[in-house]
Scaffold this active site. Sequence first.
Site, PDB file in Angstrom:
ATOM      1  N   ASP A  68       2.055   1.553   1.738  1.00  0.00           N
ATOM      2  CA  ASP A  68       2.648   0.958   2.943  1.00  0.00           C
ATOM      3  C   ASP A  68       2.557   1.895   4.134  1.00  0.00           C
ATOM      4  O   ASP A  68       2.504   1.451   5.281  1.00  0.00           O
ATOM      5  CB  ASP A  68       4.132   0.630   2.716  1.00  0.00           C
ATOM      6  CG  ASP A  68       4.346  -0.400   1.623  1.00  0.00           C
ATOM      7  OD1 ASP A  68       3.365  -0.808   0.985  1.00  0.00           O
ATOM      8  OD2 ASP A  68       5.516  -0.779   1.405  1.00  0.00           O
ATOM      9  N   ASP A  70       2.154  -1.706   9.228  1.00  0.00           N
ATOM     10  CA  ASP A  70       2.227  -1.068   7.917  1.00  0.00           C
ATOM     11  C   ASP A  70       0.787  -0.888   7.444  1.00  0.00           C
ATOM     12  O   ASP A  70      -0.049  -1.785   7.620  1.00  0.00           O
ATOM     13  CB  ASP A  70       2.984  -1.940   6.913  1.00  0.00           C
ATOM     14  CG  ASP A  70       4.499  -1.795   7.029  1.00  0.00           C
ATOM     15  OD1 ASP A  70       4.976  -1.166   8.000  1.00  0.00           O
ATOM     16  OD2 ASP A  70       5.202  -2.318   6.150  1.00  0.00           O
ATOM     17  N   HIS A 120       2.130  -7.443   4.138  1.00  0.00           N
ATOM     18  CA  HIS A 120       1.143  -6.693   3.362  1.00  0.00           C
ATOM     19  C   HIS A 120       0.088  -7.641   2.773  1.00  0.00           C
ATOM     20  O   HIS A 120       0.406  -8.664   2.203  1.00  0.00           O
ATOM     21  CB  HIS A 120       1.794  -5.834   2.268  1.00  0.00           C
ATOM     22  CG  HIS A 120       2.819  -4.905   2.864  1.00  0.00           C
ATOM     23  ND1 HIS A 120       3.757  -4.248   2.114  1.00  0.00           N
ATOM     24  CD2 HIS A 120       3.052  -4.532   4.160  1.00  0.00           C
ATOM     25  CE1 HIS A 120       4.521  -3.509   2.914  1.00  0.00           C
ATOM     26  NE2 HIS A 120       4.106  -3.668   4.162  1.00  0.00           N
ATOM     27  N   ASP A 136      -2.048  -7.139   0.330  1.00  0.00           N
ATOM     28  CA  ASP A 136      -2.616  -6.879  -0.990  1.00  0.00           C
ATOM     29  C   ASP A 136      -2.025  -7.700  -2.142  1.00  0.00           C
ATOM     30  O   ASP A 136      -2.240  -7.364  -3.313  1.00  0.00           O
ATOM     31  CB  ASP A 136      -2.605  -5.373  -1.308  1.00  0.00           C
ATOM     32  CG  ASP A 136      -1.286  -4.702  -1.028  1.00  0.00           C
ATOM     33  OD1 ASP A 136      -0.402  -5.337  -0.454  1.00  0.00           O
ATOM     34  OD2 ASP A 136      -1.133  -3.518  -1.394  1.00  0.00           O
ATOM     35  N   CYS A 175       0.216  -1.223  -4.309  1.00  0.00           N
ATOM     36  CA  CYS A 175       1.265  -0.706  -3.415  1.00  0.00           C
ATOM     37  C   CYS A 175       1.675   0.719  -3.795  1.00  0.00           C
ATOM     38  O   CYS A 175       1.974   1.539  -2.928  1.00  0.00           O
ATOM     39  CB  CYS A 175       2.526  -1.566  -3.512  1.00  0.00           C
ATOM     40  SG  CYS A 175       2.278  -3.315  -3.285  1.00  0.00           S
TER      41      CYS A 175
END
Length: 376
Positions: A108, A195, A244, A246, A350
């Site tokens: 992150d 991020d 995010h 991912d 992550c």
Amino acid sequence: MSATIVSSWNEFDPLKHVIVGRADHTCIPPDEPATQAKIPEDSDMRGMWGPRPLETVEKANSQLDTLAGVLENRGIRVDRPSPIQWNQAVHTPDFSTGSQFGCMPPRDVILTVGKEMLSAAMSFRCRYFEYLAYHDLMQRYFDEDPAFRWEQAPRPRLSDRSYKSGYFDEITIQDRLERAAALDFVTTEHEPLFDAADVCRLGRDLFCQHGLTTNRRAMEWLQRHFPDHRVHAINFPGDPYPIHIDATFVPLKPGLIINNPNRRLPQDQRKIFEANDWEIVDAAPPAHAQPPALCYSSVWLSMNCLVLDHQTVIVEASEVHQMEQMDQLGMEVIPVEFRDAYPFGGGLHCATADVYREGSCEDYFPNQVRGTQIRR
Ligand code: NVA
């Protein structure tokens, strides 16, 4: 130990050196303008804050240690951050908040692009000092790799001007979806906010998710900061909580991406992938109907895998459908149990940040298509 090399241009070239997070002292932060919008309405985390129960920290750390061991057994160097007491309050001239978060998810915070590791300008007040957990590692890489670029994005002020006040009061899921589709998020464009986990690195092209944690101004900043790259804004209208990239859009090897079928990339934004013969396939469904208790993320952490090279991927051990799909896509799958770590900041991708992947900066998208690039 080999001398440190910092270099990583993408998400899939052979991984040689990586940071794996730690769960120690992780807190559930109190509400703040950036997080209210991000905790699902039906989440068991609403209204709770403070240090996480010790036994859950120990279980998460055990799985993080196992992941580190699996990587080391394959000859990959693993470094770990130095957790601080995350239950300390943060006071700046612009804001105060009652506690911090943790350092389980280095992805992150740290964006590795080539020989640079860049600490992101994050939008959560509780994550303002999170980069400190990586300071000792950065100092070491700086001393050991004379070409390493140790960088920090402009520190955001995170005053009330960075958030739309009351924006998500009494909002329904339908309202969220409509606003996400209209690129209307709780964070404003007052200052660059991003991020690192919203950035998908594909050689010369950086694809950034515009959502709750990353704004357009940050993409403009990234474009100026990386002048030899092409920065693209992409978004996934089916995600009511776009945070995010991912668990939404995950490259496995050159030319192949798995995309969350509930959050498909819009047709006009697919053109650049089609024009360069990249295949975008729907990811397999998650094996679980619910995320673990006190988890910020959705069940789609099933696709939050760690690619070790173009043929090898680590997938969470209970995600049978995702493992089977990887197998069908020609990847060797290494299963690693990780669900006890999920509540601490996400999945296998992550929990890691690249230091070194072999390979160089490729141009995977020589046929540029209008529509996604921040600069045209
Ligand atoms: N926000 C994403 C997780 C990203 C790793 C999700 O909850 O699906």
